[in-house]
Design a protein around this motif. Structure first.
Motif, PDB file in Angstrom:
ATOM      1  N   VAL A 174       0.817  -1.222   0.000  1.00 24.95           N
ATOM      2  CA  VAL A 174       0.000   0.000   0.000  1.00 24.95           C
ATOM      3  C   VAL A 174       0.848   1.268   0.000  1.00 24.95           C
ATOM      4  CG1 VAL A 174      -1.788   1.289   1.215  1.00 24.95           C
ATOM      5  CG2 VAL A 174      -1.931  -1.208   1.049  1.00 24.95           C
ATOM      6  N   PRO A 175       1.800   1.448   0.930  1.00 20.56           N
ATOM      7  CA  PRO A 175       2.602   2.676   0.883  1.00 20.56           C
ATOM      8  C   PRO A 175       3.457   2.782  -0.375  1.00 20.56           C
ATOM      9  CG  PRO A 175       3.473   1.148   2.525  1.00 20.56           C
ATOM     10  CD  PRO A 175       2.152   0.612   2.102  1.00 20.56           C
ATOM     11  N   LEU A 176       3.898   1.664  -0.914  1.00 22.25           N
ATOM     12  CA  LEU A 176       4.678   1.702  -2.147  1.00 22.25           C
ATOM     13  C   LEU A 176       3.834   2.212  -3.307  1.00 22.25           C
ATOM     14  CD1 LEU A 176       6.600  -1.705  -1.867  1.00 22.25           C
ATOM     15  CD2 LEU A 176       7.351   0.566  -1.154  1.00 22.25           C
ATOM     16  N   ALA A 177       2.599   1.741  -3.394  1.00 25.62           N
ATOM     17  CA  ALA A 177       1.709   2.205  -4.454  1.00 25.62           C
ATOM     18  C   ALA A 177       1.409   3.692  -4.312  1.00 25.62           C
ATOM     19  CB  ALA A 177       0.407   1.397  -4.438  1.00 25.62           C
ATOM     20  N   LEU A 178       1.189   4.141  -3.084  1.00 29.07           N
ATOM     21  CA  LEU A 178       0.917   5.556  -2.853  1.00 29.07           C
ATOM     22  C   LEU A 178       2.133   6.410  -3.201  1.00 29.07           C
ATOM     23  CD1 LEU A 178      -1.071   5.386   0.526  1.00 29.07           C
ATOM     24  CD2 LEU A 178      -1.973   5.640  -1.805  1.00 29.07           C
ATOM     25  N   GLY A 179       3.332   5.897  -2.916  1.00 22.93           N
ATOM     26  CA  GLY A 179       4.550   6.615  -3.267  1.00 22.93           C
ATOM     27  C   GLY A 179       4.708   6.761  -4.776  1.00 22.93           C
ATOM     28  N   ALA A 180       4.410   5.701  -5.515  1.00 21.26           N
ATOM     29  CA  ALA A 180       4.482   5.764  -6.974  1.00 21.26           C
ATOM     30  C   ALA A 180       3.461   6.758  -7.528  1.00 21.26           C
ATOM     31  CB  ALA A 180       4.246   4.373  -7.564  1.00 21.26           C
ATOM     32  N   MET A 181       2.275   6.808  -6.926  1.00 22.70           N
ATOM     33  CA  MET A 181       1.260   7.772  -7.356  1.00 22.70           C
ATOM     34  C   MET A 181       1.752   9.204  -7.152  1.00 22.70           C
ATOM     35  SD  MET A 181      -2.196   5.946  -5.850  1.00 22.70           S
ATOM     36  CE  MET A 181      -3.295   7.252  -6.413  1.00 22.70           C
ATOM     37  N   TRP A 182       2.369   9.474  -6.014  1.00 17.33           N
ATOM     38  CA  TRP A 182       2.869  10.815  -5.720  1.00 17.33           C
ATOM     39  C   TRP A 182       3.936  11.242  -6.729  1.00 17.33           C
ATOM     40  CZ3 TRP A 182       7.680  12.784  -4.389  1.00 17.33           C
ATOM     41  CH2 TRP A 182       7.689  14.111  -3.924  1.00 17.33           C
ATOM     42  N   ILE A 183       4.881  10.345  -7.017  1.00 19.74           N
ATOM     43  CA  ILE A 183       5.936  10.659  -7.983  1.00 19.74           C
ATOM     44  C   ILE A 183       5.329  10.939  -9.353  1.00 19.74           C
ATOM     45  CG2 ILE A 183       7.901   9.708  -9.250  1.00 19.74           C
ATOM     46  CD1 ILE A 183       8.652   8.180  -6.716  1.00 19.74           C
ATOM     47  N   ALA A 184       4.383  10.117  -9.768  1.00 18.54           N
ATOM     48  CA  ALA A 184       3.788  10.290 -11.092  1.00 18.54           C
ATOM     49  C   ALA A 184       3.078  11.623 -11.217  1.00 18.54           C
ATOM     50  CB  ALA A 184       2.828   9.138 -11.386  1.00 18.54           C
ATOM     51  N   VAL A 185       2.299  11.995 -10.190  1.00 18.46           N
ATOM     52  CA  VAL A 185       1.535  13.239 -10.245  1.00 18.46           C
ATOM     53  C   VAL A 185       2.454  14.459 -10.205  1.00 18.46           C
ATOM     54  CG1 VAL A 185      -0.119  14.663  -8.982  1.00 18.46           C
ATOM     55  CG2 VAL A 185      -0.547  12.214  -9.278  1.00 18.46           C
ATOM     56  N   ARG A 186       3.532  14.390  -9.415  1.00 19.75           N
ATOM     57  CA  ARG A 186       4.396  15.552  -9.230  1.00 19.75           C
ATOM     58  C   ARG A 186       5.497  15.676 -10.272  1.00 19.75           C
ATOM     59  NH1 ARG A 186       4.753  17.972  -4.219  1.00 19.75           N
ATOM     60  NH2 ARG A 186       6.220  19.326  -5.334  1.00 19.75           N
ATOM     61  N   HIS A 187       5.992  14.550 -10.802  1.00 17.77           N
ATOM     62  CA  HIS A 187       7.239  14.622 -11.555  1.00 17.77           C
ATOM     63  C   HIS A 187       7.212  14.004 -12.949  1.00 17.77           C
ATOM     64  CE1 HIS A 187       9.470  16.149  -8.085  1.00 17.77           C
ATOM     65  NE2 HIS A 187       8.864  15.238  -7.344  1.00 17.77           N
ATOM     66  N   ILE A 188       6.131  13.361 -13.342  1.00 19.95           N
ATOM     67  CA  ILE A 188       6.103  12.713 -14.660  1.00 19.95           C
ATOM     68  C   ILE A 188       5.094  13.436 -15.538  1.00 19.95           C
ATOM     69  CG2 ILE A 188       5.618  10.580 -15.911  1.00 19.95           C
ATOM     70  CD1 ILE A 188       6.488   9.015 -13.483  1.00 19.95           C
ATOM     71  N   PRO A 189       5.506  13.900 -16.736  1.00 19.48           N
ATOM     72  CA  PRO A 189       4.577  14.589 -17.635  1.00 19.48           C
ATOM     73  C   PRO A 189       3.594  13.617 -18.269  1.00 19.48           C
ATOM     74  CG  PRO A 189       6.696  14.312 -18.700  1.00 19.48           C
ATOM     75  CD  PRO A 189       6.873  13.848 -17.284  1.00 19.48           C
ATOM     76  N   GLU A 190       2.461  14.132 -18.669  1.00 17.08           N
ATOM     77  CA  GLU A 190       1.464  13.316 -19.358  1.00 17.08           C
ATOM     78  C   GLU A 190       1.904  13.098 -20.801  1.00 17.08           C
ATOM     79  OE1 GLU A 190      -0.506  10.949 -19.486  1.00 17.08           O
ATOM     80  OE2 GLU A 190      -2.207  11.823 -18.409  1.00 17.08           O
ATOM     81  N   SER A 191       1.578  11.950 -21.345  1.00 22.54           N
ATOM     82  CA  SER A 191       1.847  11.664 -22.759  1.00 22.54           C
ATOM     83  C   SER A 191       0.779  10.730 -23.279  1.00 22.54           C
ATOM     84  CB  SER A 191       3.231  11.036 -22.939  1.00 22.54           C
ATOM     85  OG  SER A 191       3.300   9.760 -22.310  1.00 22.54           O
ATOM     86  N   ARG A 192       0.499  10.839 -24.574  1.00 20.73           N
ATOM     87  CA  ARG A 192      -0.495   9.971 -25.196  1.00 20.73           C
ATOM     88  C   ARG A 192      -0.229   9.940 -26.685  1.00 20.73           C
ATOM     89  NH1 ARG A 192      -3.574  14.269 -23.406  1.00 20.73           N
ATOM     90  NH2 ARG A 192      -4.658  12.970 -21.896  1.00 20.73           N
ATOM     91  N   ASP A 193      -0.900   9.033 -27.368  1.00 22.01           N
ATOM     92  CA  ASP A 193      -0.856   8.971 -28.826  1.00 22.01           C
ATOM     93  C   ASP A 193      -1.987   9.844 -29.346  1.00 22.01           C
ATOM     94  OD1 ASP A 193      -0.737   8.418 -31.483  1.00 22.01           O
ATOM     95  OD2 ASP A 193      -1.207   6.281 -31.312  1.00 22.01           O
ATOM     96  N   LEU A 194      -1.645  11.056 -29.801  1.00 26.04           N
ATOM     97  CA  LEU A 194      -2.675  12.003 -30.215  1.00 26.04           C
ATOM     98  C   LEU A 194      -3.424  11.553 -31.462  1.00 26.04           C
ATOM     99  CD1 LEU A 194      -0.778  15.355 -29.632  1.00 26.04           C
ATOM    100  CD2 LEU A 194      -2.381  14.192 -28.116  1.00 26.04           C
ATOM    101  N   ALA A 195      -2.835  10.644 -32.225  1.00 27.25           N
ATOM    102  CA  ALA A 195      -3.495  10.165 -33.438  1.00 27.25           C
ATOM    103  C   ALA A 195      -4.545   9.106 -33.151  1.00 27.25           C
ATOM    104  CB  ALA A 195      -2.466   9.604 -34.417  1.00 27.25           C
TER     105      ALA A 195
END
Length: 482
Positions: A174-195
């Motif tokens: 549980v704390p590991l998953a919450l830690g990964a969520m925090w890093i993703a929200v704060r430090h990882i940009p969004e990306s997608r296939d716009l096509a």
């Protein structure tokens, strides 16, 4: 700017978040292994129940991981990654509080749904953001650290079971998953296939889930209950649903599994190799934990420590293996690695009552670890390098789905073929050695498939991510097919 470097602050946060997220999902697929005897005793279930505790998780993970990769490409890789981690954390709490085996299995099924969003997203985020010339290094780091997290599971799980309860095996995530969520929200940009603006292939996802569920139900319940009409009907429904899935994918406007991916001999070969190698890995990790505790009298912690050499080898060897594969090309390590791993599995057949750790367990674990270390990073890179970067999410999903389905089938099939059928805490008998030989044959077949299908050149050529949602101007996509 074409992306971030591995050594930059953004690159380090990206790899940390991706590894932590995927590591939680991978950890949970192995940390439970060593807790199975304790779960069996506490919840009064035998081998059949133990199989379901593992396969309930791998069923939805394997069936829906394609949808997870496609959803990330379409709706945002970071968004799907974070939502998957949230669902995973909630289901994990339910696992830890389970009063019955049925409750635990149901919660594990939901866990697999969350993991199906997390696992492909973790690697797709790296593939989308890291500069092309450093993707091989980044994938090597991801493979090594995620693999080590997976292998660390038996040790951590054993310690938690012996010092507390098997329920802490689940609370750990549980704390590991919450830690990964925090890093993703704060430090990882969004990306997608716009096509890619189409709708998800819900019919395909339903068909593959029903298909795998029917087949696995028959394989696990048939030997225990007898092959009566309901069991045969479940198997038939499963087979028909798999056939329906293939038909749906040929007709869907936005298929969950674009079959044209398999026009690439390298992509097909890499996934066939994955199927065979991970069948050996999944079967070995499941049955070895039971053999050490139920047949040889190891405590949960001792059983976990017995596999620590595997952990150390994976942790320090996989990044090096990734770099070497960039020089030699993936064909050589993908041929040699599975053959070495198969030798380790064959040695595991000697792990029986009356043998010692240093003369039977340690040599098998070390050889198996060396083989898997040589295999994992180039296998991952070869699968992703065979497709355009705009399809990195679905390519990652396919490769991970194959790996999870391989383990899913191994856990269901190996005990049947090897003649294993034990009650709570009972020894496995001679069937364990038979199962390890079968697993070794599967792993060796993976090496032969790689030799026949994988390019012998200098490895997958760099590819670019032409469609990202953050403010980076990507270079022109590579025009050469591969």
């Amino acid at each position: 700017m074409s992306g971030v470097t591995v050594s930059s602050a953004a690159g380090r946060w990206l790899i940390a978040g991706s590894v932590l997220g995927s590591g939680v999902a991978f950890l949970d697929s192995t940390v439970v292994n060593v807790a199975l005897p304790a779960i069996s005793r506490d919840l009064d279930t035998g081998l059949q129940g133990q199989q379901w505790v593992l396969d309930g998780y791998m069923l939805t993970l394997g069936a829906l991981i394609l949808a997870g990769g496609a959803a990330g490409d379409r709706y945002g890789r970071r968004r799907v990654f974070v939502l998957g981690l949230g669902l995973f954390a909630i289901a994990t709490i339910a696992c830890a509080l389970a009063p019955t085996a049925g409750w635990l299995i149901a919660a594990r099924i939901v866990q697999g749904v969350g993991a199906a969003a997390v696992v492909p997203g973790s690697l797709a985020l790296i593939d989308a953001e890291i500069v092309p010339e450093e993707r091989g290094r980044a994938i090597g780091l991801w493979a090594g650290m995620s693999g080590a997290t997976t292998a660390l599971g038996p040790f951590v799980g054993g310690w938690l079971v012996d010092t507390g309860s098997w329920r802490w095996v689940f609370f750990l995530s549980v704390p590991l998953a919450l830690g990964a969520m925090w890093i993703a929200v704060r430090h990882i940009p969004e990306s997608r296939d716009l096509a890619d603006a189409g709708s998800l292939d819900i019919a395909g996802a339903a068909a593959i889930t029903v298909g795998l569920a029917g087949i696995i139900y028959a394989l696990i319940e048939g030997p225990a209950q007898g092959w009566d009409a309901p069991i045969i009907a479940a198997a038939a429904i499963g087979v028909l649903a798999i056939i329906a899935f293939m038909v749906i994918e040929t007709r869907a406007t936005a298929p969950l599994l674009p079959l044209d991916l398999f026009r690439s001999a390298q992509f097909t070969g890499a996934n066939l190799t994955t199927l065979m190698v991970y069948a050996g890995l999944g079967g070995a990790l499941f049955l070895l934990a039971l053999q050490l505790q139920q047949s040889m009298g190891y405590s949960a912690l001792e059983a976990g420590m017995a596999t620590m050499p595997f952990t150390v080898i994976m942790l320090f060897g996989s990044p090096l293996a990734g770099r070497l594969a960039g020089l030699t090309g993936p064909r050589l390590p993908m041929t040699i690695g599975p053959l070495i791993a198969a030798t380790g599995l064959a040695l595991m057949a000697r792990i029986v009552p009356g043998t010692g750790y240093y003369d039977a367990v340690l040599p098998a674990v070390v050889v198996f670890g060396l083989g898997m270390t040589i295999t994992v990073a180039p296998l991952t890179a070869a699968a992703l390098g065979a497709v355009d970067a705009t399809r990195s999410g679905i390519a990652s999903g396919v490769n991970n789905a194959v790996a999870r389905i391989a383990s899913l089938l191994a856990v269901a099939v190996l005990p049947v073929v090897a003649g294993l059928d034990t009650g709570p805490g009972q020894p496995l008998g001679s069937g364990f050695s038979t199962a390890m030989i079968i697993a070794a044959i599967c792993c060796a077949a993976g090496g032969l498939i790689a030799f026949a299908t994988i390019r012998s050149g200098a490895g997958p050529r760099p590819h670019v991510q032409p469609s990202v949602s953050h403010a980076c101007q990507p270079p022109e996509p590579a025009s050469e097919e591969y």
